[in-house]
Scaffold this active site. Structure first.
Site, PDB file in Angstrom:
ATOM      1  N   LYS A 196     115.610  69.742  94.518  1.00 17.63           N
ATOM      2  CA  LYS A 196     114.836  69.710  95.773  1.00 17.63           C
ATOM      3  C   LYS A 196     113.581  70.584  95.607  1.00 17.63           C
ATOM      4  CE  LYS A 196     119.069  68.355  97.203  1.00 17.63           C
ATOM      5  NZ  LYS A 196     120.191  68.188  96.280  1.00 17.63           N
ATOM      6  N   THR A 222     127.860  68.590 102.881  1.00 18.84           N
ATOM      7  CA  THR A 222     128.927  67.710 102.375  1.00 18.84           C
ATOM      8  C   THR A 222     129.572  68.227 101.087  1.00 18.84           C
ATOM      9  OG1 THR A 222     127.177  66.421 101.334  1.00 18.84           O
ATOM     10  CG2 THR A 222     127.991  65.634 103.466  1.00 18.84           C
ATOM     11  N   ARG A 242     123.334  60.406 108.490  1.00 14.30           N
ATOM     12  CA  ARG A 242     123.826  61.789 108.561  1.00 14.30           C
ATOM     13  C   ARG A 242     124.531  61.935 109.912  1.00 14.30           C
ATOM     14  NH1 ARG A 242     123.573  64.474 103.526  1.00 14.30           N
ATOM     15  NH2 ARG A 242     125.142  62.872 103.557  1.00 14.30           N
TER      16      ARG A 242
END
Ligand code: PM9
Length: 461
Positions: free
Chosen positions: A262, A129, A386
């Site tokens: 992450k 995205t 998603r």
């Protein structure tokens, strides 16, 4: 004597500090999700029980990282922690230069603006995205060159993150190499279900790119997890360390964007890493406009220290085994119950196949958005859409993209939840699966211009 199957792994840590969770009633959740426009991004975290929205910035830091935070050198320029981070990035990722950024999209902004000219093409192994939006805002056109298997939730190919070299070569022939700004390589591929790319494919993409003088920009956000899959699945890598595999992966690229939130076990931070001196020079010039001085890039000294220490912890094999093992545990339990998920089970999340949950809903009734809301209603567990909402609209035609994958992501923060939390999650998904037939879907009543999934609002049909 009864034989038992002994576990091959357990979490390589014990818990020192805890954060209480709040449970709510179904009546309360009916109210809160309605107020949030049936968008889990708009819920207050206090109204969430188990938060599987994202693994981004939601990790638990170690005592070693927290200790490092106390050693934050909060100088405006030349912080000691910047040099620690630079050293760690050079040692573990192998790039020559480092530009810290506040998070991954800060790095995406810099590299997109530096390398993309209006009308250029930017191929990649499936869109992400924020990455695609920065490419588009810089005047580029994203082209998906991932293998077809990645768009099929049930296909069990072990490296669904691979680039289809034929698709890539066809694009080069069609538009000319000079019109390709660079190729972005995600590892693992988030939108495909946390699926890895193989070393063989990375090498081949780099060779083809070099032959055509096209730069390779690596999205290293979950590259350590990808390295773990290479170790487990690719011949010749069984006995290599994660560090060795990661270094080889990065050697097949010219630069990397990184969201440290992450893999790197921190709550904030990112970077752009580059080999080319001229691109580095330009990135250093630009970072002061958008992020901060080139030795802090929008981060406090303590954040850079936590990330530098996170790099060392994140590439430990026992950490990755437990992290990916937890996701695998949930996935296997769901598969045993016959629940449709993306296979093979990916690195950071389980992706529920909303099209299979709700075959009665056409895509414009937002099956995945609906499923995320139903899961929250059932148990207070927060997941993320998603599917068509995340995919957004074609910037030329204004039409919705209709992605083949219409998924709900149960994303596991690193070192945060226990196996009992995992079991509660499985039970809630099963309950929602049992009640799937009566579900009617949603209508979008507010659509923001950019990255609509964050703030769009819906009503029940
Ligand atoms: N990923 C995630 O939840 C957080 C924001 S989007 C919901 O998966 C990749 C592969 C990512 C990613 C963020 C970014 C951007 C780049 N590449 O969020 O800006 O998964 O640090 O990183 C999110 P930042």
């Amino acid at each position: 004597m009864k034989q038992i199957q002994r576990r091959s792994w357990a979490e390589p840590f014990k818990i020192k500090s805890v954060e209480p969770l709040r449970m709510t009633t179904r009546e309360e959740r009916e109210q809160t999700i309605k107020e949030a426009g049936y968008n889990t991004f708009l819920l207050r975290s206090r109204d969430v029980y188990i938060d599987l929205l994202t693994d981004s910035g939601t990790n638990a830091m170690s005592d070693f990282q927290w200790a490092g935070m106390m050693l934050g050198d909060e100088a405006y320029a030349g912080s000691e922690n910047y040099y620690n981070l630079e050293k760690a990035v050079q040692e573990f990722y192998g790039y020559k230069h480092l530009v810290p950024t506040h998070q991954g999209r800060g790095a995406e902004n810099l590299i997109s603006q530096i390398l993309i000219k209006k009308g250029d093409y930017v191929p990649g192994n499936m869109y992400f995205t924020t990455t695609r939006l920065h490419q588009e805002l810089a005047g580029g056109n994203f082209v998906d060159v991932i293998i077809d298997e990645a768009h099929d939730p049930q296909n069990t190919f072990p490296f669904k993150g691979n680039v289809d070299l034929q698709k890539y070569e066809n694009l080069i022939k069609k538009v000319g190499a000079e019109k390709i700004a660079y190729i972005t390589i995600g590892a693992t591929v988030n939108m495909a279900g946390g699926q890895p790319i193989s070393m063989e494919n990375l090498r081949a993409v780099f060779q083809l790119s070099q032959k055509n003088k096209i730069k390779v920009v690596f999205d290293a956000t979950r590259a350590m997890e990808n390295a773990f899959f290479i170790k487990k699945r690719e011949k010749g890598y069984e006995n290599k360390t994660i560090k060795e595999i990661l270094l080889e992966m990065c050697s097949y690229s010219d630069a990397a964007t990184m969201s440290g939130k992450k893999d790197l076990l921190v709550n904030i931070g990112g970077f752009l890493a580059i080999n080319d001196d001229a691109i580095f020079e330009e990135a250093r010039n630009m970072v002061v406009i958008y992020e901060g001085l080139h030795t802090y890039g929008g981060l406090a000294g303590r954040d850079m220290e936590a990330m530098a220490r996170g790099i060392q912890e994140a590439c430990q094999l026992d950490h990755l085994q437990a992290r990916i093992g937890q996701v695998e545990y949930v996935g296997n339990r769901l598969l045993e119950l016959g629940i449709p998920i993306v296979t093979p089970i990916g690195g950071h999340a389980i992706f529920l196949d909303a099209k299979k949950f709700y075959p009665q809903l056409e895509q414009l009734k937002f099956p995945a958005q609906t499923l995320a809301a139903e899961l929250y209603l059932d148990s207070g567990i927060r997941a993320m859409e998603r599917g068509i909402v995340s995919a957004g609209r074609n910037k030329e035609t204004g039409d919705h993209y209709y992605p083949k994958l219409e998924l709900v992501r149960l994303t596991f923060p690193r070192r945060v939840y226990t196996q009992a939390h995992c079991d509660v999650t499985v039970e809630s998904v099963y309950e929602v699966w049992q009640n799937r037939e009566s579900v009617k879907g949603l209508k979008m009543i507010y659509e923001p211009k950019y990255l609509r999934f964050f703030q769009a609002r819906f009503e029940k049909l």
